[in-house]
Scaffold this active site. Structure first.
Site, short mmCIF file in Angstrom:
data_model
loop_
_atom_site.label_atom_id
_atom_site.label_comp_id
_atom_site.label_asym_id
_atom_site.label_seq_id
_atom_site.Cartn_x
_atom_site.Cartn_y
_atom_site.Cartn_z
N ARG A 1 0.86 -1.18 0.00
CA ARG A 1 0.00 0.00 0.00
C ARG A 1 0.89 1.23 0.00
O ARG A 1 1.95 1.24 0.65
CB ARG A 1 -0.91 0.03 1.24
N GLU B 1 -3.27 7.77 -3.66
CA GLU B 1 -3.84 7.26 -4.90
C GLU B 1 -5.14 7.95 -5.22
O GLU B 1 -5.94 8.16 -4.30
CB GLU B 1 -4.06 5.75 -4.77
N HIS C 1 -1.49 0.51 -9.81
CA HIS C 1 -2.09 -0.49 -8.90
C HIS C 1 -2.66 -1.68 -9.68
O HIS C 1 -3.86 -1.98 -9.59
CB HIS C 1 -3.19 0.18 -8.04
N1 NAI Z 1 -0.77 -3.85 -5.13
C1 NAI Z 1 -1.75 -4.72 -5.17
O1 NAI Z 1 -2.51 -4.81 -6.13
C2 NAI Z 1 -1.93 -5.66 -4.05
C3 NAI Z 1 -1.58 -5.29 -2.77
N2 NAI Z 1 -1.74 -6.16 -1.74
C4 NAI Z 1 -1.32 -5.74 -0.41
O2 NAI Z 1 -0.43 -6.74 0.10
C5 NAI Z 1 -0.74 -6.97 1.46
C6 NAI Z 1 -0.25 -8.33 1.88
O3 NAI Z 1 -1.05 -9.35 1.34
P1 NAI Z 1 -0.83 -10.89 1.77
O4 NAI Z 1 0.58 -11.28 1.56
O5 NAI Z 1 -1.89 -11.69 1.15
O6 NAI Z 1 -1.09 -10.77 3.33
P2 NAI Z 1 -0.45 -11.60 4.52
O7 NAI Z 1 -1.29 -11.28 5.70
O8 NAI Z 1 -0.28 -13.02 4.11
O9 NAI Z 1 1.01 -10.96 4.71
C7 NAI Z 1 1.25 -9.76 5.37
C8 NAI Z 1 2.49 -9.98 6.22
O10 NAI Z 1 2.89 -8.73 6.79
C9 NAI Z 1 3.39 -9.00 8.08
N3 NAI Z 1 3.41 -7.78 8.88
C10 NAI Z 1 2.39 -7.16 9.49
N4 NAI Z 1 2.83 -6.09 10.15
C11 NAI Z 1 4.17 -6.03 9.94
C12 NAI Z 1 5.20 -5.14 10.36
N5 NAI Z 1 4.93 -4.11 11.15
N6 NAI Z 1 6.46 -5.37 9.93
C13 NAI Z 1 6.73 -6.44 9.14
N7 NAI Z 1 5.80 -7.33 8.72
C14 NAI Z 1 4.54 -7.10 9.12
C15 NAI Z 1 2.44 -10.06 8.62
O11 NAI Z 1 2.99 -10.75 9.73
C16 NAI Z 1 2.25 -10.95 7.39
O12 NAI Z 1 3.17 -12.01 7.35
C17 NAI Z 1 -2.25 -6.77 1.52
O13 NAI Z 1 -2.69 -6.46 2.83
C18 NAI Z 1 -2.49 -5.63 0.56
O14 NAI Z 1 -2.45 -4.40 1.22
C19 NAI Z 1 -2.27 -7.40 -1.93
C20 NAI Z 1 -2.66 -7.81 -3.19
C21 NAI Z 1 -2.53 -6.96 -4.35
O1 3PY Z 2 -6.17 -7.11 -3.13
C1 3PY Z 2 -5.63 -6.04 -2.82
O2 3PY Z 2 -5.37 -5.74 -1.64
C2 3PY Z 2 -5.28 -5.09 -3.88
O3 3PY Z 2 -4.61 -4.13 -3.65
C3 3PY Z 2 -5.78 -5.30 -5.24
O4 3PY Z 2 -5.71 -6.59 -5.62
#
Ligand code: NAI
Ligand code: 3PY
EC number: 1.1.1.29
Length: 386
Positions: free
Chosen positions: A273, A302, A320
């Site tokens: 993000r 954004e 994004h």
């Molecule tokens: N740019 C895009 O289109 C996309 C962005 N995202 C973003 O990616 C994020 C992660 O997605 P996932 O991997 O599925 O989630 P996830 O929950 O599997 O991974 C997030 C990780 O961050 C860690 N974390 C939390 N706070 C932390 C901190 N202060 N310092 C270090 N690590 C910390 C957690 O322990 C966890 O392992 C989503 O929450 C979303 O915001 C996800 C999909 C697409």
């Molecule tokens: O899934 C999310 O969190 C995104 O940012 C878009 O896929």
């Protein structure tokens, strides 16, 4: 009085009214809702980001559930409006839900869904693409070519960084961070350093096994290290990719001071993000350090970029699109629809939101469960035994 919002209606006589604030890819999600007696209303308003007032108008007087988007502000106002309309289910079509006030949803007894898993590899692939593109200056070189500036091979033309044998740093080694790490370690034979609040055991085992494989083949084995602090990653890594959730602990995680401890020729990638990076500080750092390069999929305000970012050749910026593969986006729509449907039908919550494949197989009906409800515990919702 809220302004009327244009909509497309499917199955007008359905018993349950489900609203989607945007047209979403594919038709499976619509069919799954229709098969279960839902009237589906899709907002077709030609406006990218809907306001709270627009969404209140969409919810109307009777609404059983809403599928919404990460650009929308789901707080007290919308959850109270949904609750007044009789709704008990909302799902983001996204895994991240920093746009949702889950406490407000809890207050009104509204289940909040998200879409984990289906976008893991797609998002990690974009992070890997941005890493390579930044390291090898692909966008700059493409612009040069199109501008008609290429007049022959030169020893110093667009010289970038070799990835093999360098260190990849991952901050937030959850689903996406771990998938990205595997791609960079295996694909480019990079060493890994990661920082997360939790140990990424499967990732560590993967790198260990891959190192054994390389050794057995007479090659230099890769290594891994779980860093004790985020600063250790920033200091040591050559390529750093950010994959944490956005919350109070990760806001401006990368700031002026932390940029200063990174290597001068490092590559920084953000597909998490925007507010995880202090973008003003980043623009200044990029200006001062022309060999430092970034690949950004997300931005602090954004859809806007901070002044100066668009002019910098050492920044690659994309809108994004990290989860934007057809399979993933259709799957996200399906998971979001099934989250809402499951709550409406009183189904239990799927026991493992990391294992969503059974919901994505188009050849069989999906399990009778909501794939991923983030406040299931707070609402005391039952868990599926499947
Ligand atoms: N740019 C895009 O289109 C996309 C962005 N995202 C973003 O990616 C994020 C992660 O997605 P996932 O991997 O599925 O989630 P996830 O929950 O599997 O991974 C997030 C990780 O961050 C860690 N974390 C939390 N706070 C932390 C901190 N202060 N310092 C270090 N690590 C910390 C957690 O322990 C966890 O392992 C989503 O929450 C979303 O915001 C996800 C999909 C697409
Ligand atoms: O899934 C999310 O969190 C995104 O940012 C878009 O896929």
């Amino acid at each position: 009085m809220a302004k009327p919002v244009s909509i497309e209606v499917w199955n007008p006589h359905g018993k349950y009214r489900v609203v989607s604030t945007k047209p979403m890819p594919g038709t499976r999600w619509i069919n799954l809702l229709i098969e279960q007696d839902c009237r589906v209303e899709i907002c077709t308003q030609k406006k990218t980001i809907l306001s709270v007032e627009d969404i209140i108008a969409l919810i109307g007087d009777k609404c059983d559930g809403v599928i919404g988007q990460l650009t929308e502000d789901w707080g007290e106002t919308l959850f109270s409006a949904l609750s007044r309309a009789g709704g008990k289910a909302f799902s983001n079509m996204a895994v991240g839900y920093n746009n949702v006030d889950v406490n407000a949803a809890n207050k009104y007894g509204v289940a909040v869904g998200n879409t984990p898993g289906v976008l893991t590899e797609t998002t990690a692939e974009l992070a890997a693409s941005l890493s390579v593109s930044a390291a090898r200056r692909i966008v700059e070189a493409d612009e040069f070519m199109r501008a008609g500036l290429y007049d022959g091979w030169l020893p110093n033309l667009f010289v970038g960084n070799l990835l093999k044998g360098q260190t990849v740093g991952v901050i937030g080694a959850g689903r996406i961070g771990s998938a990205y790490a595997r791609m960079m370690v295996e694909g480019f034979k990079m060493n890994l350093i990661y920082y997360d609040l939790y140990q990424a055991t499967r990732l560590e085992k993967f790198v260990t096994a891959y190192a054994e494989f390389l050794k057995a083949n007479g090659e230099q084995p890769v290594t891994w290290k779980r860093a004790a602090s985020m600063d250790e990653v920033l200091r040591e890594a050559d390529v750093i990719s950010l994959h944490p959730i956005l919350d109070k602990t990760t806001y401006h995680l990368v700031n002026k001071e932390r940029l200063a401890i990174m290597k001068k020729e490092a590559v920084l990638v953000n597909c998490s993000r925007g507010p995880v990076i202090d973008e003003v500080a980043l623009v200044e750092h990029l200006k001062q350090n022309p060999m430092f390069r970034v690949g950004l999929d997300v931005f602090e305000d954004e859809p806007y970029m901070k002044p100066g970012l668009a002019d910098l050749k050492n920044a690659i910026v994309v809108p994004h699109i990290a989860s934007a593969s057809k399979w993933t986006r259709e799957g996200m729509a399906t998971l979001a629809a099934l989250n809402v449907l499951g709550k409406i039908k009183g189904y239990p919550i799927w026991s493992d939101s990391n294992r969503v494949e059974p919901f994505l197989n188009e050849n069989v009906p999906p399990p009778a469960a909501s794939p991923s409800i983030v406040n299931a515990k707070a609402l005391g919702l039952p868990v599926s035994r499947l």
